[in-house]
Motif scaffolding. Structure first.
Motif, mmCIF file in Angstrom:
data_model
loop_
_atom_site.group_PDB
_atom_site.id
_atom_site.type_symbol
_atom_site.label_atom_id
_atom_site.label_comp_id
_atom_site.label_asym_id
_atom_site.label_seq_id
_atom_site.Cartn_x
_atom_site.Cartn_y
_atom_site.Cartn_z
ATOM 1 N N ALA A 88 0.851 -1.186 0.000
ATOM 2 C CA ALA A 88 0.000 0.000 0.000
ATOM 3 C C ALA A 88 0.883 1.230 0.000
ATOM 4 N N ASP A 89 0.284 2.361 -0.306
ATOM 5 C CA ASP A 89 0.978 3.635 -0.232
ATOM 6 C C ASP A 89 0.862 4.160 1.189
ATOM 7 N N GLN A 90 2.000 4.475 1.778
ATOM 8 C CA GLN A 90 1.989 4.998 3.135
ATOM 9 C C GLN A 90 3.253 5.797 3.385
ATOM 10 N N ALA A 91 3.100 6.955 4.005
ATOM 11 C CA ALA A 91 4.255 7.727 4.444
ATOM 12 C C ALA A 91 4.710 7.185 5.789
ATOM 13 N N THR A 92 6.006 7.217 6.046
ATOM 14 C CA THR A 92 6.559 6.700 7.292
ATOM 15 C C THR A 92 6.850 7.851 8.239
ATOM 16 N N ASN A 93 6.227 7.812 9.440
ATOM 17 C CA ASN A 93 6.446 8.824 10.470
ATOM 18 C C ASN A 93 6.235 10.238 9.954
ATOM 19 N N GLY A 94 5.254 10.376 9.051
ATOM 20 C CA GLY A 94 4.907 11.695 8.561
ATOM 21 C C GLY A 94 5.852 12.223 7.499
ATOM 22 N N ALA A 95 6.843 11.457 7.085
ATOM 23 C CA ALA A 95 7.806 11.932 6.093
ATOM 24 C C ALA A 95 7.155 12.037 4.731
ATOM 25 N N ALA A 96 7.456 13.123 4.027
ATOM 26 C CA ALA A 96 6.904 13.311 2.688
ATOM 27 C C ALA A 96 7.660 12.429 1.709
ATOM 28 N N CYS A 97 6.947 11.646 0.939
ATOM 29 C CA CYS A 97 7.625 10.797 -0.044
ATOM 30 C C CYS A 97 6.911 10.814 -1.389
ATOM 31 N N ASP A 98 5.809 11.555 -1.514
ATOM 32 C CA ASP A 98 5.098 11.623 -2.783
ATOM 33 C C ASP A 98 6.010 12.165 -3.868
ATOM 34 N N GLY A 99 5.965 11.536 -5.027
ATOM 35 C CA GLY A 99 6.732 11.997 -6.172
ATOM 36 C C GLY A 99 8.137 11.452 -6.241
ATOM 37 N N LEU A 100 8.616 10.846 -5.161
ATOM 38 C CA LEU A 100 9.962 10.276 -5.180
ATOM 39 C C LEU A 100 9.919 8.886 -5.808
ATOM 40 N N PRO A 101 10.950 8.530 -6.584
ATOM 41 C CA PRO A 101 10.952 7.193 -7.204
ATOM 42 C C PRO A 101 11.188 6.107 -6.167
ATOM 43 N N GLY A 102 10.738 4.909 -6.489
ATOM 44 C CA GLY A 102 10.970 3.798 -5.577
ATOM 45 C C GLY A 102 10.217 2.566 -6.012
ATOM 46 N N ALA A 103 10.695 1.419 -5.580
ATOM 47 C CA ALA A 103 10.043 0.135 -5.831
ATOM 48 C C ALA A 103 10.433 -0.768 -4.673
ATOM 49 N N ALA A 104 9.480 -1.058 -3.804
ATOM 50 C CA ALA A 104 9.800 -1.726 -2.545
ATOM 51 C C ALA A 104 9.983 -3.227 -2.725
ATOM 52 N N MET A 105 10.794 -3.808 -1.829
ATOM 53 C CA MET A 105 10.957 -5.256 -1.779
ATOM 54 C C MET A 105 11.216 -5.684 -0.351
ATOM 55 N N GLU A 106 10.951 -6.972 -0.072
ATOM 56 C CA GLU A 106 11.263 -7.551 1.229
ATOM 57 C C GLU A 106 11.517 -9.036 1.051
ATOM 58 N N MET A 107 12.523 -9.553 1.769
ATOM 59 C CA MET A 107 12.793 -10.982 1.802
ATOM 60 C C MET A 107 12.801 -11.452 3.246
ATOM 61 N N MET A 108 12.057 -12.509 3.534
ATOM 62 C CA MET A 108 11.996 -13.095 4.861
ATOM 63 C C MET A 108 12.433 -14.553 4.799
ATOM 64 N N VAL A 109 13.185 -14.988 5.817
ATOM 65 C CA VAL A 109 13.588 -16.390 5.935
ATOM 66 C C VAL A 109 12.633 -17.098 6.891
#
Length: 251
Positions: A88-109
């Protein structure tokens, strides 16, 4: 089932959403190289003991820096494992991140299993909260999870908890407190956090994360036996609250 974070990132070379189960080192190396595509230098893929471990990999797609992806839980359902994840789209701790590039990933064992894994996308809304207490030392020696909606109840709990500091400031006309006590543990590697609070299906789901050393961790735990506690403040709600406990291993 216990989870152990292997990697997470806000930028990946894998542009499309993808959910994967990785059960061998060759596949991990291939995905790791694909994840780092276009980077000047790439660290080796992290060590995974595939004789008794495997990896769940989540890629959220090119949704920008506010777009997050993460594994919420892993449960047994009949002869299958259900990996519940959320993106989902969510800002972390109120930080502005709209418009910034990114593509999230996570790996769990997780522990290795030959069972089929079904991926379940969760439809939920993040509920903001503020941590006011996190300590290894509480006088409360048993596991306990509480929702506190008035000053008198908090004062009584605070007296039982018996910390050196003053009561946290809470406006109970607008706010409430969620508290989780882990109880007595054998060594200092144990701690507890509120990983997330989500609104889902007309209720609030509080995920507590019990953190400790995994079998392959190189850290040496402190000898003392802690009684970990965490308390957070959030907007007051009459919705029912359910607690979900998740074990997280440090690698």
């Amino acid at each position: 089932m216990a989870l152990s974070l292997l990697a997470n990132d806000t930028a990946t070379g894998i542009p499309a959403p993808r959910q994967m189960v990785i059960r061998d080192a060759a596949t991990l190396a291939t995905v790791w190289a694909e994840h780092h595509a276009g980077r000047v230098s790439v660290a080796p893929a992290p060590k995974v003991f595939f004789d008794h471990e495997m990896v769940i990999a989540l890629f959220g797609g090119a949704g920008g820096a506010c777009h997050k992806v993460g594994l919420r839980s892993l449960r047994v359902s009949g002869d299958k494992l259900v990996a519940a994840y959320r993106q989902a789209d969510q800002a972390t701790n109120g930080a502005a991140c709209d418009g910034l590039p990114g593509a999230a990933m996570e790996m769990m064992v997780i522990d290795r299993s030959d069972a089929a894994i079904v991926f379940e996308a969760l439809a939920s809304e993040d509920v903001p909260f503020r941590q006011v207490v996190r300590s290894q030392f509480s006088a409360i020696g048993e596991a306990r999870q509480l929702v506190i909606k008035d000053a008198q109840s908090l004062a009584a709990l605070w007296k039982e908890h018996n910390p050196p500091g003053p009561l946290p400031g809470v406006d109970f006309s607008k706010q409430m407190v969620v508290a989780a006590f882990l109880g007595s543990r054998g060594d200092g590697s144990f701690s507890i956090e509120i990983g997330s609070i989500e609104r889902i299906g007309g209720r609030l789901r509080v995920t507590t994360e019990e953190r400790t050393l995994g079998r392959h961790s190189q850290l040496i735990p402190a000898a003392f036996g802690p009684r970990p506690v965490v308390m957070v403040v959030l907007d007051k709600s009459d919705e029912p609250v359910e607690f979900v406990s998740q074990i997280m291993f440090y690698r």
